[in-house]
Design a protein around this motif. Structure first.
Motif, PDB file in Angstrom:
ATOM      1  N   GLN A   6     -15.228   2.435 -19.672  1.00  0.00           N
ATOM      2  CA  GLN A   6     -16.538   3.041 -19.931  1.00  0.00           C
ATOM      3  C   GLN A   6     -16.440   4.411 -20.579  1.00  0.00           C
ATOM      4  O   GLN A   6     -17.270   4.763 -21.415  1.00  0.00           O
ATOM      5  CB  GLN A   6     -17.317   3.151 -18.605  1.00  0.00           C
ATOM      6  N   ASP A   7     -15.430   5.191 -20.223  1.00  0.00           N
ATOM      7  CA  ASP A   7     -15.253   6.541 -20.773  1.00  0.00           C
ATOM      8  C   ASP A   7     -13.910   6.597 -21.488  1.00  0.00           C
ATOM      9  O   ASP A   7     -12.849   6.576 -20.864  1.00  0.00           O
ATOM     10  CB  ASP A   7     -15.307   7.572 -19.644  1.00  0.00           C
ATOM     11  N   SER A   8     -13.954   6.685 -22.797  1.00  0.00           N
ATOM     12  CA  SER A   8     -12.714   6.643 -23.594  1.00  0.00           C
ATOM     13  C   SER A   8     -11.860   7.891 -23.410  1.00  0.00           C
ATOM     14  O   SER A   8     -10.697   7.906 -23.813  1.00  0.00           O
ATOM     15  CB  SER A   8     -13.056   6.475 -25.087  1.00  0.00           C
ATOM     16  N   THR A   9     -12.411   8.940 -22.799  1.00  0.00           N
ATOM     17  CA  THR A   9     -11.620  10.147 -22.558  1.00  0.00           C
ATOM     18  C   THR A   9     -10.779  10.032 -21.288  1.00  0.00           C
ATOM     19  O   THR A   9      -9.926  10.880 -21.033  1.00  0.00           O
ATOM     20  CB  THR A   9     -12.538  11.374 -22.437  1.00  0.00           C
ATOM     21  N   MET A  10     -11.023   8.990 -20.497  1.00  0.00           N
ATOM     22  CA  MET A  10     -10.312   8.810 -19.239  1.00  0.00           C
ATOM     23  C   MET A  10      -9.149   7.836 -19.401  1.00  0.00           C
ATOM     24  O   MET A  10      -9.149   6.981 -20.298  1.00  0.00           O
ATOM     25  CB  MET A  10     -11.264   8.270 -18.167  1.00  0.00           C
ATOM     26  N   GLN A  11      -8.172   7.982 -18.515  1.00  0.00           N
ATOM     27  CA  GLN A  11      -7.062   7.035 -18.481  1.00  0.00           C
ATOM     28  C   GLN A  11      -7.375   5.939 -17.466  1.00  0.00           C
ATOM     29  O   GLN A  11      -7.719   6.224 -16.321  1.00  0.00           O
ATOM     30  CB  GLN A  11      -5.768   7.740 -18.074  1.00  0.00           C
ATOM     31  N   PRO A  12      -7.306   4.659 -17.866  1.00  0.00           N
ATOM     32  CA  PRO A  12      -7.593   3.571 -16.913  1.00  0.00           C
ATOM     33  C   PRO A  12      -6.565   3.549 -15.791  1.00  0.00           C
ATOM     34  O   PRO A  12      -5.367   3.748 -16.021  1.00  0.00           O
ATOM     35  CB  PRO A  12      -7.539   2.313 -17.778  1.00  0.00           C
ATOM     36  N   LEU A  13      -7.040   3.285 -14.581  1.00  0.00           N
ATOM     37  CA  LEU A  13      -6.177   3.324 -13.402  1.00  0.00           C
ATOM     38  C   LEU A  13      -6.396   2.099 -12.529  1.00  0.00           C
ATOM     39  O   LEU A  13      -7.537   1.710 -12.249  1.00  0.00           O
ATOM     40  CB  LEU A  13      -6.460   4.591 -12.587  1.00  0.00           C
ATOM     41  N   VAL A  14      -5.295   1.495 -12.085  1.00  0.00           N
ATOM     42  CA  VAL A  14      -5.319   0.390 -11.137  1.00  0.00           C
ATOM     43  C   VAL A  14      -4.623   0.860  -9.865  1.00  0.00           C
ATOM     44  O   VAL A  14      -3.505   1.379  -9.919  1.00  0.00           O
ATOM     45  CB  VAL A  14      -4.617  -0.862 -11.703  1.00  0.00           C
ATOM     46  N   ILE A  15      -5.292   0.678  -8.719  1.00  0.00           N
ATOM     47  CA  ILE A  15      -4.756   1.113  -7.431  1.00  0.00           C
ATOM     48  C   ILE A  15      -4.230  -0.106  -6.678  1.00  0.00           C
ATOM     49  O   ILE A  15      -4.935  -1.109  -6.546  1.00  0.00           O
ATOM     50  CB  ILE A  15      -5.833   1.824  -6.591  1.00  0.00           C
ATOM     51  N   VAL A  16      -3.004  -0.001  -6.174  1.00  0.00           N
ATOM     52  CA  VAL A  16      -2.362  -1.107  -5.467  1.00  0.00           C
ATOM     53  C   VAL A  16      -1.924  -0.638  -4.080  1.00  0.00           C
ATOM     54  O   VAL A  16      -1.235   0.383  -3.954  1.00  0.00           O
ATOM     55  CB  VAL A  16      -1.141  -1.647  -6.236  1.00  0.00           C
ATOM     56  N   ALA A  17      -2.323  -1.382  -3.065  1.00  0.00           N
ATOM     57  CA  ALA A  17      -1.894  -1.096  -1.690  1.00  0.00           C
ATOM     58  C   ALA A  17      -0.960  -2.204  -1.222  1.00  0.00           C
ATOM     59  O   ALA A  17      -1.348  -3.373  -1.184  1.00  0.00           O
ATOM     60  CB  ALA A  17      -3.098  -0.991  -0.759  1.00  0.00           C
ATOM     61  N   CYS A  18       0.263  -1.848  -0.893  1.00  0.00           N
ATOM     62  CA  CYS A  18       1.232  -2.807  -0.368  1.00  0.00           C
ATOM     63  C   CYS A  18       1.365  -2.585   1.139  1.00  0.00           C
ATOM     64  O   CYS A  18       1.316  -1.446   1.617  1.00  0.00           O
ATOM     65  CB  CYS A  18       2.597  -2.613  -1.029  1.00  0.00           C
ATOM     66  N   GLY A  19       1.530  -3.679   1.886  1.00  0.00           N
ATOM     67  CA  GLY A  19       1.668  -3.529   3.326  1.00  0.00           C
ATOM     68  C   GLY A  19       1.563  -4.851   4.046  1.00  0.00           C
ATOM     69  O   GLY A  19       1.474  -5.917   3.434  1.00  0.00           O
ATOM     70  N   SER A  20       1.566  -4.767   5.367  1.00  0.00           N
ATOM     71  CA  SER A  20       1.508  -5.978   6.189  1.00  0.00           C
ATOM     72  C   SER A  20       0.089  -6.513   6.297  1.00  0.00           C
ATOM     73  O   SER A  20      -0.146  -7.716   6.211  1.00  0.00           O
ATOM     74  CB  SER A  20       2.046  -5.678   7.592  1.00  0.00           C
ATOM     75  N   PHE A  21      -0.869  -5.617   6.567  1.00  0.00           N
ATOM     76  CA  PHE A  21      -2.275  -5.998   6.754  1.00  0.00           C
ATOM     77  C   PHE A  21      -2.389  -7.108   7.801  1.00  0.00           C
ATOM     78  O   PHE A  21      -2.967  -8.161   7.557  1.00  0.00           O
ATOM     79  CB  PHE A  21      -2.906  -6.425   5.429  1.00  0.00           C
ATOM     80  N   SER A  22      -1.832  -6.804   8.974  1.00  0.00           N
ATOM     81  CA  SER A  22      -1.787  -7.809  10.044  1.00  0.00           C
ATOM     82  C   SER A  22      -2.433  -7.264  11.324  1.00  0.00           C
ATOM     83  O   SER A  22      -1.725  -6.898  12.274  1.00  0.00           O
ATOM     84  CB  SER A  22      -0.332  -8.217  10.312  1.00  0.00           C
ATOM     85  N   PRO A  23      -3.788  -7.222  11.372  1.00  0.00           N
ATOM     86  CA  PRO A  23      -4.731  -7.646  10.337  1.00  0.00           C
ATOM     87  C   PRO A  23      -5.224  -6.468   9.501  1.00  0.00           C
ATOM     88  O   PRO A  23      -4.960  -5.313   9.827  1.00  0.00           O
ATOM     89  CB  PRO A  23      -5.881  -8.225  11.166  1.00  0.00           C
ATOM     90  N   VAL A  24      -5.970  -6.777   8.451  1.00  0.00           N
ATOM     91  CA  VAL A  24      -6.613  -5.749   7.644  1.00  0.00           C
ATOM     92  C   VAL A  24      -7.732  -5.122   8.471  1.00  0.00           C
ATOM     93  O   VAL A  24      -8.434  -5.803   9.211  1.00  0.00           O
ATOM     94  CB  VAL A  24      -7.170  -6.347   6.326  1.00  0.00           C
ATOM     95  N   THR A  25      -7.867  -3.799   8.405  1.00  0.00           N
ATOM     96  CA  THR A  25      -8.854  -3.072   9.206  1.00  0.00           C
ATOM     97  C   THR A  25      -9.801  -2.295   8.300  1.00  0.00           C
ATOM     98  O   THR A  25      -9.624  -2.229   7.081  1.00  0.00           O
ATOM     99  CB  THR A  25      -8.164  -2.087  10.157  1.00  0.00           C
ATOM    100  N   PHE A  26     -10.791  -1.663   8.935  1.00  0.00           N
ATOM    101  CA  PHE A  26     -11.715  -0.834   8.159  1.00  0.00           C
ATOM    102  C   PHE A  26     -11.000   0.377   7.553  1.00  0.00           C
ATOM    103  O   PHE A  26     -11.446   0.904   6.535  1.00  0.00           O
ATOM    104  CB  PHE A  26     -12.875  -0.363   9.037  1.00  0.00           C
ATOM    105  N   LEU A  27      -9.916   0.836   8.168  1.00  0.00           N
ATOM    106  CA  LEU A  27      -9.164   1.947   7.576  1.00  0.00           C
ATOM    107  C   LEU A  27      -8.540   1.519   6.254  1.00  0.00           C
ATOM    108  O   LEU A  27      -8.522   2.291   5.294  1.00  0.00           O
ATOM    109  CB  LEU A  27      -8.084   2.441   8.539  1.00  0.00           C
ATOM    110  N   HIS A  28      -8.031   0.296   6.183  1.00  0.00           N
ATOM    111  CA  HIS A  28      -7.459  -0.191   4.929  1.00  0.00           C
ATOM    112  C   HIS A  28      -8.517  -0.227   3.825  1.00  0.00           C
ATOM    113  O   HIS A  28      -8.221   0.039   2.655  1.00  0.00           O
ATOM    114  CB  HIS A  28      -6.872  -1.595   5.126  1.00  0.00           C
ATOM    115  N   LEU A  29      -9.743  -0.554   4.194  1.00  0.00           N
ATOM    116  CA  LEU A  29     -10.828  -0.549   3.213  1.00  0.00           C
ATOM    117  C   LEU A  29     -11.225   0.882   2.854  1.00  0.00           C
ATOM    118  O   LEU A  29     -11.463   1.198   1.682  1.00  0.00           O
ATOM    119  CB  LEU A  29     -12.036  -1.309   3.765  1.00  0.00           C
ATOM    120  N   ARG A  30     -11.291   1.742   3.857  1.00  0.00           N
ATOM    121  CA  ARG A  30     -11.682   3.134   3.617  1.00  0.00           C
ATOM    122  C   ARG A  30     -10.675   3.875   2.752  1.00  0.00           C
ATOM    123  O   ARG A  30     -11.046   4.786   1.997  1.00  0.00           O
ATOM    124  CB  ARG A  30     -11.829   3.864   4.958  1.00  0.00           C
ATOM    125  N   MET A  31      -9.410   3.508   2.841  1.00  0.00           N
ATOM    126  CA  MET A  31      -8.393   4.179   2.027  1.00  0.00           C
ATOM    127  C   MET A  31      -8.711   4.082   0.548  1.00  0.00           C
ATOM    128  O   MET A  31      -8.551   5.053  -0.206  1.00  0.00           O
ATOM    129  CB  MET A  31      -7.009   3.577   2.319  1.00  0.00           C
TER     130      MET A  31
END
Length: 414
Positions: A174-199
């Motif tokens: 959307q903004d050509s002045t910005m650098q596109p960024l992809v965020i990746v979370a690696c982990g167990s997620f056993s189980p996934v919690t609201f903190l994992h979403l909030r991060m």
């Protein structure tokens, strides 16, 4: 002198209160209990929704209602032959409102003429707590967990059927002045919690403040079963729980099962290479509004406890740390008890790449731990409001974590 004995006295006719049908009044709140037995006392009625004279009162706003006015209207309503003022409403797809009654004293149905004739019945239904991990309570199912929401792509359970998820990956920057960024979370997620979403949400807030990147997507990458960590549920269950958490709570997060499907444990550096290949090499990055394609930056999202483990040479190889921090970068969420900035200062490799590390401070501390969640489940304790409801239901339906045991040292760390 009694005014009723005066020669010109004229009795005042009591005002007739009109009790509207549900088609004339629509409530936006559907979370309160919708029914009560027909012989419920007046005090009991205040725990339910009461419709009188064009208004709908609930337990939350009864303090502002004149009690005598409500009583008078209820009495008038009862005299007029209505079965009960406590109603539940079911709205069909064509807009008709259907109401039913379980009072055995009458089988009469009422019809309103707001938009034509509509049949109404008063139905009494006590709603049980929607989610529970307690054996003495039966959960009320509100949705089919295997029903895939529109536009959602769920991950395969084998590598032959695997496809990289892009259904929520932005197609145009959307903004050509910005650098596109992809965020990746690696982990167990056993189980996934609201903190994992909030991060992820905390990360995107911090990135907006930097005014340098435009986030085009976020991914969970659960580890494979070969990680062999205590308390690790089977990979297919962890992937599905992450999918349930994302698809019902977020509009931009996705789950990639590639790492979980590998026959051997994959190092984090290799996983980030996989995302870079899928997004930048295979797809050529992201398109700008001018039509050109631009490579996206991939960054690892991690908690402060994971980053501190980078100081252990038995866990992280130096070449992997240089590869992760130098080529990709890291978003670190501070957790209670972790001093990320002091660790960055003392760790040689992290200090070398400090300009590629973004520390995210929790303004509202959230220390929900998957380890503690598993402990609560084993002890039969409530985990409500620690996990998304869909994840709680999934755990319950598949009996996850109940037969597991973990070292006390693992639990005491969190």
């Amino acid at each position: 002198m009694d005014p009723r004995l005066a020669p010109n006295f004229t009795p005042v006719k009591r005002r007739q209160h009109h009790i509207p049908s549900l088609s004339q009044k629509t409530s936006s709140a559907e979370t309160i209990p919708r029914s009560a037995p027909a012989n419920t006392s007046l005090d009991g009625l205040f725990n339910f929704s009461i419709s009188t004279s064009g208004c709908e009162y609930s337990q939350s706003d009864m303090s502002s209602v004149n009690a005598s006015e409500v009583i008078a209207k209820l009495e008038q309503h009862i005299r007029s032959g209505s079965e009960s003022a406590v109603t539940s409403r079911e709205v069909s797809s064509n807009g008709d409102s259907t109401v039913s009654s379980s009072d055995s004293r009458s089988d009469t149905t009422q019809e309103s003429t707001a938009n034509g004739k509509r049949k109404a019945e008063l139905e009494l239904e006590l709603v049980a707590p929607p989610y529970s991990l307690s054996a003495n309570r039966t959960p009320k199912q509100t949705a089919d967990l295997e029903e895939v929401p529109h536009g959602i792509s769920r991950q395969a359970r084998d590598l032959d059927s695997y496809a990289f998820p892009v259904h929520r990956l932005a197609e145009v920057l959307q903004d050509s002045t910005m650098q596109p960024l992809v965020i990746v979370a690696c982990g167990s997620f056993s189980p996934v919690t609201f903190l994992h979403l909030r991060m992820f949400e905390m990360a995107i807030d911090t990135i907006r403040e930097l005014n340098k990147f435009e986030v085009i997507g976020g991914y969970y990458s659960p580890v494979s079963d070969n990680y062999r960590k205590a308390g690790l549920a089977p990979a297919n269950h962890r992937v599905r729980m992450c999918e349930l958490a994302c698809e019902r709570t977020s509009s931009w997060l996705m789950v990639d099962a590639w790492e979980s499907l590998q026959p051997t444990y994959q190092r984090t550096a290799v996983v980030l290479d996989h995302f870079n290949y899928e997004i930048n090499v295979k797809r050529g990055g992201i398109q700008t509004k001018t039509g050109e394609r631009r490579p996206a930056k991939v960054m690892l999202l991690a908690g402060g406890d994971l980053i501190e483990s980078m100081g252990d040479p038995n866990v992280w190889a130096d070449e992997d740390l240089h590869h992760i921090l130098g080529r990709y970068g890291c978003l670190i969420v501070e957790r209670t008890g972790s001093d990320v900035r002091s660790f960055l200062l003392s760790h040689d490799i992290m200090y070398e790449h400090r300009h590629n590390v973004i520390v995210i401070k929790q303004l509202i501390y959230n220390d929900i731990s998957s380890t503690k969640v598993r402990l609560f489940i084993r002890r039969g304790m409530s985990v409500q409001y620690l996990l998304p409801n869909s994840v709680i239901r999934y755990i319950e339906e598949h009996g996850l974590y109940l037969g597991m045991s973990e070292p006390v040292s693992n639990v005491l760390k969190f």
